[in-house]
Design a protein around this motif. Sequence first.
Motif, mmCIF file in Angstrom:
data_model
loop_
_atom_site.group_PDB
_atom_site.id
_atom_site.type_symbol
_atom_site.label_atom_id
_atom_site.label_comp_id
_atom_site.label_asym_id
_atom_site.label_seq_id
_atom_site.Cartn_x
_atom_site.Cartn_y
_atom_site.Cartn_z
ATOM 1 N N GLN A 28 0.818 -1.203 0.000
ATOM 2 C CA GLN A 28 0.000 0.000 0.000
ATOM 3 C C GLN A 28 0.860 1.265 0.000
ATOM 4 O O GLN A 28 0.467 2.293 -0.565
ATOM 5 C CB GLN A 28 -0.942 0.009 1.201
ATOM 6 N N ILE A 29 2.034 1.193 0.620
ATOM 7 C CA ILE A 29 2.956 2.342 0.558
ATOM 8 C C ILE A 29 3.367 2.600 -0.888
ATOM 9 O O ILE A 29 3.376 3.744 -1.358
ATOM 10 C CB ILE A 29 4.201 2.104 1.442
ATOM 11 N N THR A 30 3.692 1.526 -1.609
ATOM 12 C CA THR A 30 4.083 1.698 -3.012
ATOM 13 C C THR A 30 2.900 2.208 -3.845
ATOM 14 O O THR A 30 3.093 3.013 -4.759
ATOM 15 C CB THR A 30 4.618 0.383 -3.607
ATOM 16 N N LEU A 31 1.672 1.754 -3.509
ATOM 17 C CA LEU A 31 0.501 2.261 -4.230
ATOM 18 C C LEU A 31 0.286 3.743 -3.943
ATOM 19 O O LEU A 31 -0.079 4.514 -4.843
ATOM 20 C CB LEU A 31 -0.748 1.461 -3.843
ATOM 21 N N THR A 32 0.529 4.164 -2.700
ATOM 22 C CA THR A 32 0.428 5.588 -2.358
ATOM 23 C C THR A 32 1.471 6.395 -3.119
ATOM 24 O O THR A 32 1.183 7.490 -3.626
ATOM 25 C CB THR A 32 0.616 5.785 -0.842
ATOM 26 N N ILE A 33 2.677 5.845 -3.223
ATOM 27 C CA ILE A 33 3.729 6.498 -4.019
ATOM 28 C C ILE A 33 3.287 6.627 -5.469
ATOM 29 O O ILE A 33 3.429 7.685 -6.096
ATOM 30 C CB ILE A 33 5.046 5.710 -3.913
ATOM 31 N N ASP A 34 2.723 5.525 -6.004
ATOM 32 C CA ASP A 34 2.242 5.545 -7.383
ATOM 33 C C ASP A 34 1.139 6.587 -7.573
ATOM 34 O O ASP A 34 1.103 7.296 -8.584
ATOM 35 C CB ASP A 34 1.697 4.167 -7.771
ATOM 36 N N THR A 35 0.217 6.654 -6.599
ATOM 37 C CA THR A 35 -0.884 7.615 -6.688
ATOM 38 C C THR A 35 -0.358 9.046 -6.671
ATOM 39 O O THR A 35 -0.842 9.912 -7.407
ATOM 40 C CB THR A 35 -1.871 7.398 -5.521
ATOM 41 N N SER A 36 0.654 9.281 -5.851
ATOM 42 C CA SER A 36 1.263 10.610 -5.788
ATOM 43 C C SER A 36 1.939 10.969 -7.107
ATOM 44 O O SER A 36 1.767 12.079 -7.631
ATOM 45 C CB SER A 36 2.277 10.666 -4.641
ATOM 46 N N PHE A 37 2.702 10.029 -7.668
ATOM 47 C CA PHE A 37 3.360 10.266 -8.959
ATOM 48 C C PHE A 37 2.310 10.529 -10.046
ATOM 49 O O PHE A 37 2.480 11.421 -10.891
ATOM 50 C CB PHE A 37 4.226 9.070 -9.339
ATOM 51 N N ALA A 38 1.229 9.714 -10.051
ATOM 52 C CA ALA A 38 0.194 9.862 -11.065
ATOM 53 C C ALA A 38 -0.478 11.222 -10.967
ATOM 54 O O ALA A 38 -0.778 11.856 -11.987
ATOM 55 C CB ALA A 38 -0.847 8.750 -10.913
ATOM 56 N N ASN A 39 -0.719 11.690 -9.740
ATOM 57 C CA ASN A 39 -1.336 13.004 -9.551
ATOM 58 C C ASN A 39 -0.449 14.114 -10.109
ATOM 59 O O ASN A 39 -0.952 15.081 -10.695
ATOM 60 C CB ASN A 39 -1.594 13.243 -8.068
ATOM 61 N N ARG A 40 0.850 13.965 -9.977
ATOM 62 C CA ARG A 40 1.776 14.983 -10.481
ATOM 63 C C ARG A 40 1.825 15.003 -12.013
ATOM 64 O O ARG A 40 2.250 15.995 -12.608
ATOM 65 C CB ARG A 40 3.169 14.747 -9.910
ATOM 66 N N ILE A 50 10.799 -0.247 -1.344
ATOM 67 C CA ILE A 50 10.179 1.077 -1.493
ATOM 68 C C ILE A 50 11.183 2.071 -2.076
ATOM 69 O O ILE A 50 10.855 2.861 -2.974
ATOM 70 C CB ILE A 50 9.647 1.580 -0.141
ATOM 71 N N ALA A 51 12.412 2.022 -1.575
ATOM 72 C CA ALA A 51 13.460 2.910 -2.105
ATOM 73 C C ALA A 51 13.701 2.618 -3.589
ATOM 74 O O ALA A 51 13.846 3.547 -4.407
ATOM 75 C CB ALA A 51 14.749 2.717 -1.304
ATOM 76 N N LEU A 52 13.739 1.315 -3.936
ATOM 77 C CA LEU A 52 13.915 0.940 -5.340
ATOM 78 C C LEU A 52 12.738 1.428 -6.177
ATOM 79 O O LEU A 52 12.917 1.923 -7.294
ATOM 80 C CB LEU A 52 14.049 -0.582 -5.445
ATOM 81 N N LYS A 53 11.531 1.311 -5.630
ATOM 82 C CA LYS A 53 10.327 1.749 -6.356
ATOM 83 C C LYS A 53 10.363 3.242 -6.640
ATOM 84 O O LYS A 53 10.027 3.691 -7.749
ATOM 85 C CB LYS A 53 9.086 1.408 -5.520
ATOM 86 N N LEU A 54 10.774 4.025 -5.655
ATOM 87 C CA LEU A 54 10.886 5.475 -5.852
ATOM 88 C C LEU A 54 11.865 5.794 -6.980
ATOM 89 O O LEU A 54 11.583 6.610 -7.861
ATOM 90 C CB LEU A 54 11.357 6.137 -4.549
ATOM 91 N N ILE A 104 2.782 5.029 -17.889
ATOM 92 C CA ILE A 104 2.936 3.567 -17.871
ATOM 93 C C ILE A 104 4.224 3.149 -17.157
ATOM 94 O O ILE A 104 4.376 1.985 -16.781
ATOM 95 C CB ILE A 104 2.899 2.957 -19.287
ATOM 96 N N GLY A 105 5.133 4.106 -16.964
ATOM 97 C CA GLY A 105 6.343 3.798 -16.204
ATOM 98 C C GLY A 105 6.046 3.441 -14.758
ATOM 99 O O GLY A 105 6.827 2.729 -14.114
ATOM 100 N N ILE A 106 4.902 3.893 -14.231
ATOM 101 C CA ILE A 106 4.541 3.611 -12.838
ATOM 102 C C ILE A 106 4.206 2.129 -12.645
ATOM 103 O O ILE A 106 4.814 1.468 -11.798
ATOM 104 C CB ILE A 106 3.382 4.525 -12.387
ATOM 105 N N PRO A 107 3.261 1.547 -13.416
ATOM 106 C CA PRO A 107 3.034 0.106 -13.251
ATOM 107 C C PRO A 107 4.212 -0.747 -13.697
ATOM 108 O O PRO A 107 4.440 -1.830 -13.131
ATOM 109 C CB PRO A 107 1.789 -0.160 -14.107
#
Length: 503
Positions: free
Chosen positions: A237-249, A384-388, A401-404
Amino acid sequence: MKSKLRIASLLLLLVTLLLKVSGLIRDQLITFYFGATSEADAYYAAFALPNMFILFLTTGMKSAFVPSFIKYEEKNKGLSHLQNVWKGTLLFSLLLSILFIAIAPVYIQLLFPNLTGDTAQMATIMTIIFLSSLLFVGVNAVLEAYFDAENKYYLSVLAQAIVLLGTIGSALLFADQIGAYAFAFGNLAGVILSLLFKLILLMPKRTLRLEGKINWAENKRFFHIFIPVALTAMIGQITLTIDTSFANRLGDSFVTYLNIAKNLTQFPQNIVGVTIGTIVFPLLAAAYTKGDIAGFKANITRGLQIMYFVLLPVLTGMMLLMPEIVSVLFENGKFTAQHTEETSIAAYYYFGTILFYSLVIIVNNGFYTMEKGHYMMRLGFLSIALKLLLNYIFTASFGFIGIPLSSSVTGFIYALTCFLLFRKLMGELPIKGMLLDVAKTTISVLIMGIAVYLLKDVVNQLQPIITILLCSISGVIVFLLCVFLMKIQSFYILLGRGGSAAK
């Protein structure tokens, strides 16, 4: 005993299906009322942080409490342990709720800067409503873990379905009047109803009692195990929150595309992955508690090969039919054909995420059984660090599409690392038969995929629902023919005729 286990497994599968269908209906209502608009983005942004803590409490509690309860039950102190843990969790959940309600406005502004004005205010208020349910979620989590420890998995899943049914009912009744707030208030009502459902079930046995002092030493020992496990449960869920934040930007609508795509592709994971993981977990805990290390290892490999056998063909079929599936499920109301196309593209790149994180459920349960959840916590935060890092790199190169895509790459690295670490701690695992089974399954799915792809090219002018039905039936037939011809062991294990685990 086997008969009871099969009945319990069937009930679990049925109520899990009810739970996930309810979640799908909730997403359908969101897209129907709001499409892929800023209001839908506000809902998903508001739910991100609370859902992180919901998973922290529910998934973490199950992973920590089940082996802990079984250990205390061996000493005839199981119910006493339950009494202590639920009281400690009640206080812990209250503090968690108060703390994060206080910082909700800052959190929304920091992570979702493109939500402005009324939309930002709406997201903040909904976040506070969601967070206010955590007090009840904490107690719910303990009782659901208790049901799992008693092999009554279906009751805990049914209780979760009540939460979603409350959300759906509220949306149908009030969404036209109060918009997205109906979903937030419905969630809160559903959580309270779910708790009442459990209390009614437990009332005749007086399983929970308010009287009596809290054993702080016992709670300290339990939370020392629970916190690392729960933090690990939050990773996804942390990674999904990160993804949601990136998508919003990246702009409007991308938050909705990604959340719908992720929720849809997670459907088979939540049905197959969670069901298999839930059934295997008590078996792992029982074998390890009795010192049956060979049985413990065998259950790990058996769980992995069954997970792969069931999940790979389902995911492959979904990906081949994704535009049709999204169209049938969501393309109505304010959700347009363009929204369908964008959501389908995002879903393709979540394939690896769902496969790898489903497989790692089995390995993680092994770590939790050994009370080595701290390993998973460390690996989780490294992921999480790698995901960021990958989000920054991939969105710069490929856009949204880079997010998924980064999620799938991170999932592969995380799953492989978890397996290698588990093997290092436990020694050699009986994987020879498992690898042979995996190879046969992969070949069967490739043949099935080619057949479905060719058939879809012939029938793609038909209505999407007809295309889905024809391709799905044909795919199942082709896959089962391959299973019989190759004598894939996982199939016979599922039928109860598979003998021992792979060696």
